[in-house]
Motif scaffolding. Sequence first.
Motif, PDB file in Angstrom:
ATOM      1  N   LEU A 155       0.836  -1.204   0.000  1.00 28.09           N
ATOM      2  CA  LEU A 155       0.000   0.000   0.000  1.00 28.09           C
ATOM      3  C   LEU A 155       0.873   1.256   0.000  1.00 28.09           C
ATOM      4  CD1 LEU A 155      -3.072   0.229  -0.013  1.00 28.09           C
ATOM      5  CD2 LEU A 155      -3.018   0.467   2.481  1.00 28.09           C
ATOM      6  N   THR A 156       1.949   1.230   0.782  1.00 25.33           N
ATOM      7  CA  THR A 156       2.874   2.364   0.825  1.00 25.33           C
ATOM      8  C   THR A 156       3.462   2.631  -0.556  1.00 25.33           C
ATOM      9  OG1 THR A 156       3.454   1.927   3.131  1.00 25.33           O
ATOM     10  CG2 THR A 156       5.028   3.227   1.858  1.00 25.33           C
ATOM     11  N   VAL A 157       3.929   1.571  -1.215  1.00 21.53           N
ATOM     12  CA  VAL A 157       4.551   1.734  -2.538  1.00 21.53           C
ATOM     13  C   VAL A 157       3.532   2.264  -3.559  1.00 21.53           C
ATOM     14  CG1 VAL A 157       5.658   0.509  -4.462  1.00 21.53           C
ATOM     15  CG2 VAL A 157       6.290  -0.037  -2.106  1.00 21.53           C
ATOM     16  N   LEU A 158       2.302   1.755  -3.491  1.00 19.57           N
ATOM     17  CA  LEU A 158       1.282   2.150  -4.463  1.00 19.57           C
ATOM     18  C   LEU A 158       0.798   3.586  -4.246  1.00 19.57           C
ATOM     19  CD1 LEU A 158      -0.883  -1.117  -4.516  1.00 19.57           C
ATOM     20  CD2 LEU A 158       0.805  -0.393  -6.212  1.00 19.57           C
ATOM     21  N   GLN A 169      14.393  -2.015   5.221  1.00 16.40           N
ATOM     22  CA  GLN A 169      15.304  -1.976   4.076  1.00 16.40           C
ATOM     23  C   GLN A 169      15.403  -0.542   3.562  1.00 16.40           C
ATOM     24  OE1 GLN A 169      17.102  -4.402   3.260  1.00 16.40           O
ATOM     25  NE2 GLN A 169      16.038  -6.367   3.206  1.00 16.40           N
ATOM     26  N   THR A 170      16.600  -0.139   3.168  1.00 15.66           N
ATOM     27  CA  THR A 170      16.759   1.181   2.546  1.00 15.66           C
ATOM     28  C   THR A 170      16.701   1.013   1.037  1.00 15.66           C
ATOM     29  OG1 THR A 170      18.120   1.978   4.368  1.00 15.66           O
ATOM     30  CG2 THR A 170      18.226   3.203   2.297  1.00 15.66           C
ATOM     31  N   ILE A 171      15.685   1.613   0.449  1.00 22.42           N
ATOM     32  CA  ILE A 171      15.563   1.616  -1.007  1.00 22.42           C
ATOM     33  C   ILE A 171      16.169   2.925  -1.492  1.00 22.42           C
ATOM     34  CG2 ILE A 171      13.947   1.601  -2.941  1.00 22.42           C
ATOM     35  CD1 ILE A 171      12.088  -0.095  -1.135  1.00 22.42           C
ATOM     36  N   HIS A 172      17.216   2.807  -2.299  1.00 20.78           N
ATOM     37  CA  HIS A 172      17.949   3.999  -2.720  1.00 20.78           C
ATOM     38  C   HIS A 172      17.294   4.660  -3.928  1.00 20.78           C
ATOM     39  CE1 HIS A 172      21.195   3.412   0.114  1.00 20.78           C
ATOM     40  NE2 HIS A 172      21.227   2.124  -0.225  1.00 20.78           N
ATOM     41  N   LYS A 173      17.539   5.934  -4.048  1.00 18.27           N
ATOM     42  CA  LYS A 173      17.029   6.706  -5.180  1.00 18.27           C
ATOM     43  C   LYS A 173      17.378   6.003  -6.495  1.00 18.27           C
ATOM     44  CE  LYS A 173      17.299  11.225  -7.401  1.00 18.27           C
ATOM     45  NZ  LYS A 173      17.838  12.596  -7.348  1.00 18.27           N
ATOM     46  N   GLY A 174      16.370   5.868  -7.367  1.00 22.90           N
ATOM     47  CA  GLY A 174      16.592   5.254  -8.675  1.00 22.90           C
ATOM     48  C   GLY A 174      16.377   3.753  -8.713  1.00 22.90           C
ATOM     49  N   GLU A 175      16.161   3.127  -7.536  1.00 23.80           N
ATOM     50  CA  GLU A 175      15.985   1.670  -7.523  1.00 23.80           C
ATOM     51  C   GLU A 175      14.538   1.289  -7.863  1.00 23.80           C
ATOM     52  OE1 GLU A 175      19.455  -0.222  -4.791  1.00 23.80           O
ATOM     53  OE2 GLU A 175      17.660   0.392  -3.696  1.00 23.80           O
ATOM     54  N   LEU A 176      14.423   0.169  -8.553  1.00 24.00           N
ATOM     55  CA  LEU A 176      13.138  -0.357  -9.017  1.00 24.00           C
ATOM     56  C   LEU A 176      12.404  -1.062  -7.873  1.00 24.00           C
ATOM     57  CD1 LEU A 176      11.192  -1.363 -11.358  1.00 24.00           C
ATOM     58  CD2 LEU A 176      12.767  -3.290 -11.619  1.00 24.00           C
ATOM     59  N   VAL A 177      11.088  -0.838  -7.800  1.00 19.79           N
ATOM     60  CA  VAL A 177      10.264  -1.488  -6.770  1.00 19.79           C
ATOM     61  C   VAL A 177       8.992  -2.026  -7.431  1.00 19.79           C
ATOM     62  CG1 VAL A 177       9.132  -1.252  -4.531  1.00 19.79           C
ATOM     63  CG2 VAL A 177      11.060   0.234  -5.095  1.00 19.79           C
ATOM     64  N   VAL A 178       8.665  -3.292  -7.123  1.00 11.70           N
ATOM     65  CA  VAL A 178       7.460  -3.940  -7.653  1.00 11.70           C
ATOM     66  C   VAL A 178       6.695  -4.556  -6.487  1.00 11.70           C
ATOM     67  CG1 VAL A 178       6.621  -5.840  -9.096  1.00 11.70           C
ATOM     68  CG2 VAL A 178       8.488  -4.403  -9.923  1.00 11.70           C
ATOM     69  N   VAL A 179       5.371  -4.428  -6.506  1.00  9.31           N
ATOM     70  CA  VAL A 179       4.536  -5.038  -5.468  1.00  9.31           C
ATOM     71  C   VAL A 179       3.952  -6.353  -5.991  1.00  9.31           C
ATOM     72  CG1 VAL A 179       2.510  -4.756  -3.977  1.00  9.31           C
ATOM     73  CG2 VAL A 179       3.906  -2.753  -4.579  1.00  9.31           C
ATOM     74  N   ALA A 180       4.106  -7.421  -5.213  1.00  8.91           N
ATOM     75  CA  ALA A 180       3.459  -8.693  -5.544  1.00  8.91           C
ATOM     76  C   ALA A 180       2.011  -8.590  -5.053  1.00  8.91           C
ATOM     77  CB  ALA A 180       4.181  -9.856  -4.884  1.00  8.91           C
TER      78      ALA A 180
END
Length: 397
Positions: A55-58, A298-309
């Motif tokens: 939900l956060t990512v979306l 987890q630290t997601i860095h600027k420019g990194e790809l994120v996908v929600v299952a």
Amino acid sequence: MHNSEEAAKNTLFSKPFTENPYPAYTSLRESEPVVKLRFPDGQNGWLVTRYEDGLTVLKNPVFIKDMKKVYGSDTGSVFTSNMLFSDPPDHKRLRGLVQKSFTPHKIAGMRSRIQAIADELLDQTSGREEMNLIDDYAFPLPIIVISEMLGVPLEDRDKFRIWSNSIIGASNQESDASVGQHMQEFIQYLKEWFANVREHPGDDMISQLVQSEEQGDRLSEQELYGVVTLMIIAGHETTVNLIGNGLLALLSHRDQLSLLMENPSLIHNTIEEMLRYNGPVEFSTSRWASEDIELNGQTIHKGELVVVALNSANRDESQFKDPDLFDITREKSPHLAFGQGIHHCLGAPLARLEGEIAILSLLQRYPNLKLRGEWSELKWRPGMIVRGVEEVPLSIK
């Protein structure tokens, strides 16, 4: 790394995973809910498997859709110039141009036409002992509906199936060399179609988009390709797999099938449970972090790809009681099958309506239908976007 976690990561995107991803999802939600891995298309990125993180990512605007902002140049295809791959303010403009065709009132007014299409398709199977659910019914129904909305000549609908499968197949490393050729054919078709529409506009959606001038802002040719591609693919793929996966869920839970047959008014609930239990869209489309952000440790860095299952989030134990249970009487379900936030699926009301009519009409016409052959013979489509079977052979006598 725990053995179970390693095993879950190793099985991702394999044939057994495609057939049943849920054990791997359960393991990842427990051990590493935000996991770094290599996707089938060769990209490295983060896979998010829990509901709240998803939900956060979306919904969080830190996660952006426009890859030009990440890579500094347009690395996407001609088909990505649409609202699904854009951020505000472009997103609002592109969505606004299409939204008027998907108002609840407009969709509700299509009920009788969708019912007529379902009845016509079922009439064509009359007198037979067997039918192929996807080819005979689940594919043609939504493609006829979206074709009529867009103004696509009906005789071209099979071409659109080939092109759509090819574009979706491009998300899978096993896609063949014909993808490029199919994309070129599709673009050429669209060019000729748009030129014809400009000369002879109708009252369909494409005519409206070609002529549209909202606040002095026309769609560019590139945006027109992107919007039409999204409408055609999203406009039928979701429903095809909702019908296919949904019927399989009912056939493997005969008590729920009987309950629905006795109480057809449960169809709305049934569709929501189908979307949650084994939804038609496996993963969200790609997002990138526009700045460093912490997500579940987890630290997601600027420019990194994120996908929600999405299908994992919809089986999250912390959100759904008995998540692996298919229960058509489940209370209102806040599933993520259609996404969330500003990119929530515009066509969700249409997919729901098509699903309700398709499933109920099929069951009422053929109350004794059952799967022909073995469950193990079902072939699940590979790839990173849709979750669905290639075919569902049925005995309908």
